[in-house]
Motif scaffolding. Structure first.
Motif, PDB file in Angstrom:
ATOM      1  N   GLY A  83       0.810  -1.210   0.000  1.00 35.08           N
ATOM      2  CA  GLY A  83       0.000   0.000   0.000  1.00 35.08           C
ATOM      3  C   GLY A  83       0.843   1.259   0.000  1.00 35.08           C
ATOM      4  N   GLU A  84       0.219   2.330   0.473  1.00 30.92           N
ATOM      5  CA  GLU A  84       0.920   3.606   0.538  1.00 30.92           C
ATOM      6  C   GLU A  84       0.173   4.530   1.492  1.00 30.92           C
ATOM      7  OE1 GLU A  84       0.897   4.974  -3.459  1.00 30.92           O
ATOM      8  OE2 GLU A  84      -1.234   5.417  -3.482  1.00 30.92           O
ATOM      9  N   GLY A  85       0.780   5.664   1.813  1.00 33.19           N
ATOM     10  CA  GLY A  85       0.154   6.621   2.712  1.00 33.19           C
ATOM     11  C   GLY A  85       0.955   7.907   2.763  1.00 33.19           C
ATOM     12  N   VAL A  86       0.663   8.706   3.783  1.00 31.39           N
ATOM     13  CA  VAL A  86       1.359   9.974   4.006  1.00 31.39           C
ATOM     14  C   VAL A  86       1.769  10.019   5.468  1.00 31.39           C
ATOM     15  CG1 VAL A  86       1.151  12.487   4.000  1.00 31.39           C
ATOM     16  CG2 VAL A  86       0.051  11.144   2.191  1.00 31.39           C
ATOM     17  N   LEU A  87       3.042  10.280   5.718  1.00 33.33           N
ATOM     18  CA  LEU A  87       3.569  10.371   7.072  1.00 33.33           C
ATOM     19  C   LEU A  87       4.106  11.779   7.290  1.00 33.33           C
ATOM     20  CD1 LEU A  87       4.461   9.211   9.803  1.00 33.33           C
ATOM     21  CD2 LEU A  87       6.540   8.371   8.673  1.00 33.33           C
ATOM     22  N   ASP A  88       3.493  12.495   8.246  1.00 34.76           N
ATOM     23  CA  ASP A  88       3.897  13.879   8.544  1.00 34.76           C
ATOM     24  C   ASP A  88       3.959  14.725   7.273  1.00 34.76           C
ATOM     25  OD1 ASP A  88       4.064  13.048  11.158  1.00 34.76           O
ATOM     26  OD2 ASP A  88       6.244  12.987  11.224  1.00 34.76           O
ATOM     27  N   GLY A  89       2.965  14.520   6.409  1.00 34.98           N
ATOM     28  CA  GLY A  89       2.856  15.329   5.199  1.00 34.98           C
ATOM     29  C   GLY A  89       3.685  14.871   4.023  1.00 34.98           C
ATOM     30  N   GLU A  90       4.487  13.824   4.185  1.00 34.02           N
ATOM     31  CA  GLU A  90       5.343  13.332   3.104  1.00 34.02           C
ATOM     32  C   GLU A  90       4.885  11.940   2.675  1.00 34.02           C
ATOM     33  OE1 GLU A  90       7.724  15.002   1.607  1.00 34.02           O
ATOM     34  OE2 GLU A  90       7.509  16.763   2.915  1.00 34.02           O
ATOM     35  N   PRO A  91       4.958  11.626   1.368  1.00 34.82           N
ATOM     36  CA  PRO A  91       4.511  10.313   0.892  1.00 34.82           C
ATOM     37  C   PRO A  91       5.284   9.171   1.549  1.00 34.82           C
ATOM     38  CG  PRO A  91       4.845  11.829  -0.939  1.00 34.82           C
ATOM     39  CD  PRO A  91       5.408  12.505   0.269  1.00 34.82           C
ATOM     40  N   LEU A  92       4.556   8.076   1.789  1.00 35.53           N
ATOM     41  CA  LEU A  92       5.141   6.863   2.350  1.00 35.53           C
ATOM     42  C   LEU A  92       4.790   5.729   1.398  1.00 35.53           C
ATOM     43  CD1 LEU A  92       6.684   5.943   4.946  1.00 35.53           C
ATOM     44  CD2 LEU A  92       4.461   5.284   5.881  1.00 35.53           C
ATOM     45  N   ARG A  93       5.820   5.061   0.871  1.00 35.17           N
ATOM     46  CA  ARG A  93       5.607   4.080  -0.191  1.00 35.17           C
ATOM     47  C   ARG A  93       6.285   2.752   0.149  1.00 35.17           C
ATOM     48  NH1 ARG A  93       6.990   8.953  -3.076  1.00 35.17           N
ATOM     49  NH2 ARG A  93       5.185   9.787  -4.220  1.00 35.17           N
ATOM     50  N   VAL A  94       5.925   1.724  -0.609  1.00 37.41           N
ATOM     51  CA  VAL A  94       6.549   0.410  -0.454  1.00 37.41           C
ATOM     52  C   VAL A  94       8.067   0.546  -0.567  1.00 37.41           C
ATOM     53  CG1 VAL A  94       6.840  -1.847  -1.541  1.00 37.41           C
ATOM     54  CG2 VAL A  94       4.550  -0.897  -1.252  1.00 37.41           C
ATOM     55  N   GLY A  95       8.765  -0.091   0.356  1.00 34.50           N
ATOM     56  CA  GLY A  95      10.220  -0.036   0.377  1.00 34.50           C
ATOM     57  C   GLY A  95      10.791   1.059   1.242  1.00 34.50           C
ATOM     58  N   ASP A  96       9.938   1.942   1.776  1.00 34.72           N
ATOM     59  CA  ASP A  96      10.430   3.009   2.657  1.00 34.72           C
ATOM     60  C   ASP A  96      10.715   2.452   4.053  1.00 34.72           C
ATOM     61  OD1 ASP A  96      10.173   4.792   0.608  1.00 34.72           O
ATOM     62  OD2 ASP A  96       8.498   5.907   1.467  1.00 34.72           O
ATOM     63  N   TYR A  97      11.817   2.924   4.633  1.00 36.23           N
ATOM     64  CA  TYR A  97      12.190   2.582   6.007  1.00 36.23           C
ATOM     65  C   TYR A  97      12.092   3.836   6.862  1.00 36.23           C
ATOM     66  CZ  TYR A  97      15.311   1.864   9.996  1.00 36.23           C
ATOM     67  OH  TYR A  97      15.845   1.821  11.262  1.00 36.23           O
ATOM     68  N   VAL A  98      11.522   3.686   8.063  1.00 36.93           N
ATOM     69  CA  VAL A  98      11.381   4.800   9.001  1.00 36.93           C
ATOM     70  C   VAL A  98      11.825   4.326  10.379  1.00 36.93           C
ATOM     71  CG1 VAL A  98       9.796   6.398  10.143  1.00 36.93           C
ATOM     72  CG2 VAL A  98       9.447   5.811   7.727  1.00 36.93           C
ATOM     73  N   TYR A  99      12.664   5.122  11.034  1.00 35.53           N
ATOM     74  CA  TYR A  99      12.980   4.888  12.452  1.00 35.53           C
ATOM     75  C   TYR A  99      12.509   6.094  13.245  1.00 35.53           C
ATOM     76  CZ  TYR A  99      15.530   4.650  16.830  1.00 35.53           C
ATOM     77  OH  TYR A  99      15.844   4.655  18.163  1.00 35.53           O
ATOM     78  N   ALA A 100      11.719   5.824  14.284  1.00 36.99           N
ATOM     79  CA  ALA A 100      11.219   6.887  15.162  1.00 36.99           C
ATOM     80  C   ALA A 100      11.597   6.549  16.598  1.00 36.99           C
ATOM     81  CB  ALA A 100       9.703   7.011  15.028  1.00 36.99           C
ATOM     82  N   LYS A 101      12.092   7.531  17.330  1.00 39.11           N
ATOM     83  CA  LYS A 101      12.456   7.333  18.727  1.00 39.11           C
ATOM     84  C   LYS A 101      11.224   7.377  19.624  1.00 39.11           C
ATOM     85  CE  LYS A 101      17.042   9.427  18.240  1.00 39.11           C
ATOM     86  NZ  LYS A 101      17.963  10.506  18.713  1.00 39.11           N
ATOM     87  N   ALA A 102      11.356   6.828  20.820  1.00 38.10           N
ATOM     88  CA  ALA A 102      10.282   6.925  21.808  1.00 38.10           C
ATOM     89  C   ALA A 102       9.955   8.392  22.056  1.00 38.10           C
ATOM     90  CB  ALA A 102      10.698   6.252  23.107  1.00 38.10           C
ATOM     91  N   GLY A 103       8.654   8.703  22.165  1.00 39.79           N
ATOM     92  CA  GLY A 103       8.221  10.070  22.395  1.00 39.79           C
ATOM     93  C   GLY A 103       8.005  10.878  21.134  1.00 39.79           C
ATOM     94  N   THR A 104       8.229  10.247  19.969  1.00 37.90           N
ATOM     95  CA  THR A 104       8.035  10.949  18.705  1.00 37.90           C
ATOM     96  C   THR A 104       6.553  10.971  18.337  1.00 37.90           C
ATOM     97  OG1 THR A 104      10.205  10.233  17.920  1.00 37.90           O
ATOM     98  CG2 THR A 104       8.636  10.977  16.257  1.00 37.90           C
ATOM     99  N   ALA A 105       6.081  12.117  17.869  1.00 38.75           N
ATOM    100  CA  ALA A 105       4.708  12.236  17.382  1.00 38.75           C
ATOM    101  C   ALA A 105       4.665  11.860  15.908  1.00 38.75           C
ATOM    102  CB  ALA A 105       4.194  13.653  17.570  1.00 38.75           C
ATOM    103  N   LEU A 106       3.654  11.061  15.537  1.00 41.32           N
ATOM    104  CA  LEU A 106       3.448  10.663  14.154  1.00 41.32           C
ATOM    105  C   LEU A 106       2.050  11.064  13.714  1.00 41.32           C
ATOM    106  CD1 LEU A 106       4.784   6.970  14.106  1.00 41.32           C
ATOM    107  CD2 LEU A 106       6.061   9.068  13.620  1.00 41.32           C
TER     108      LEU A 106
END
Length: 256
Positions: free
Chosen positions: A70-93
């Motif tokens: 699938g796909e989506g939008v994370l914090d206003g930016e496109p999120l696509r197949v193959g994307d990697y994201v690391y978020a620390k504890a306390g991060t707002a999404l």
């Protein structure tokens, strides 16, 4: 995080979907997940999340995410197949799935809680992995690997080594091998013979403690996996026992 039972191996397609509890990541819009493994002591959990609609909140724990469908939008930016994201504890999404949904492989470093709030303001690490170059795999040390084993390092510090591992069609490693590191792997696509255990295919998952021997390895059609270890992987090798040669095992596993 690493104190969890070994899982060697399962196909995630065989794990039932379950509703995400209220207050957990993905609970909004009747989100579902498949839990693949967990650390009962820390609450760390690895799961596949199927999301629809909007999910806004603050993470209780750090998380490694890899988009598998699938796909989506994370914090206003496109999120696509193959994307990697690391978020620390306390991060707002602020995560919005497209109308056809969004499927994410998620490795949480603690309880996967997700609650309203402003968050810490920490930036995300985002990598469009398809744009990153492959480099020859380095996990075999001084033992030469057959050409065709490659990797992409996504994140590395004193607690974790996150990378993609890829093998060309027909690649093989005829020895059994073990690593002095923990190893958690999700098969993104392709196939790999895992010695006498059989063939792990797309959607396959395993979690291994250090020093667990496995193999020989062989990929008939090529493969790619998302892997987390507690350090950069190194390898020790041994010859397989009688009946354990890669070609004998592959003939049975692939139905030749």
């Amino acid at each position: 995080m690493w104190n969890r039972p070994d899982v060697d191996f399962i196909q995630s397609q065989d794990v039932p979907w379950q509703a995400v509890p209220e207050g957990g990541f993905g609970a909004a819009q009747s989100g579902r997940k498949r839990v693949l493994s967990g650390d009962a002591g820390t609450g760390a959990e690895t799961a596949i999340h199927r999301l629809t609609g909007r999910h806004s909140g603050v993470l209780d724990s750090a998380v490694d995410m890899y988009v598998i469908g699938g796909e989506g939008v994370l914090d206003g930016e496109p999120l696509r197949v193959g994307d990697y994201v690391y978020a620390k504890a306390g991060t707002a999404l602020d995560l919005v799935a497209s109308v056809r949904g969004l499927t994410i492989y998620c490795g949480f470093w603690g309880p996967p809680g997700f609650a309203p709030g402003k968050g810490s303001g920490e930036p995300l690490l985002r990598i469009a992995t398809e744009r990153e170059p492959w480099v020859p795999a380095g996990w075999s040390g001084e033992v030469p690997l057959e050409a065709g084993a490659m990797s992409k390092v996504l994140r590395s510090d004193d607690t974790v080594f996150v990378y993609l591992a890829g093998m060309m069609p027909g690649w093989k490693s005829p020895m059994e091998e073990a690593h002095p590191q923990y190893e958690e792997s999700f098969k993104i696509y392709g196939d790999v013979l895992m010695g006498p255990l059989g063939v792990i295919r797309a959607g396959g998952y395993f979690f291994r403690s250090p020093h667990v021997f496995h193999g020989p390895l062989y990929s008939r059609g090529g493969t790619m996996s998302f892997i987390r270890s507690n350090a950069a992987p190194t390898t020790e090798y041994r010859a397989p026992g009688p009946g354990g040669a890669w070609d004998e095992l592959s003939a049975a596993a692939y139905g030749d």
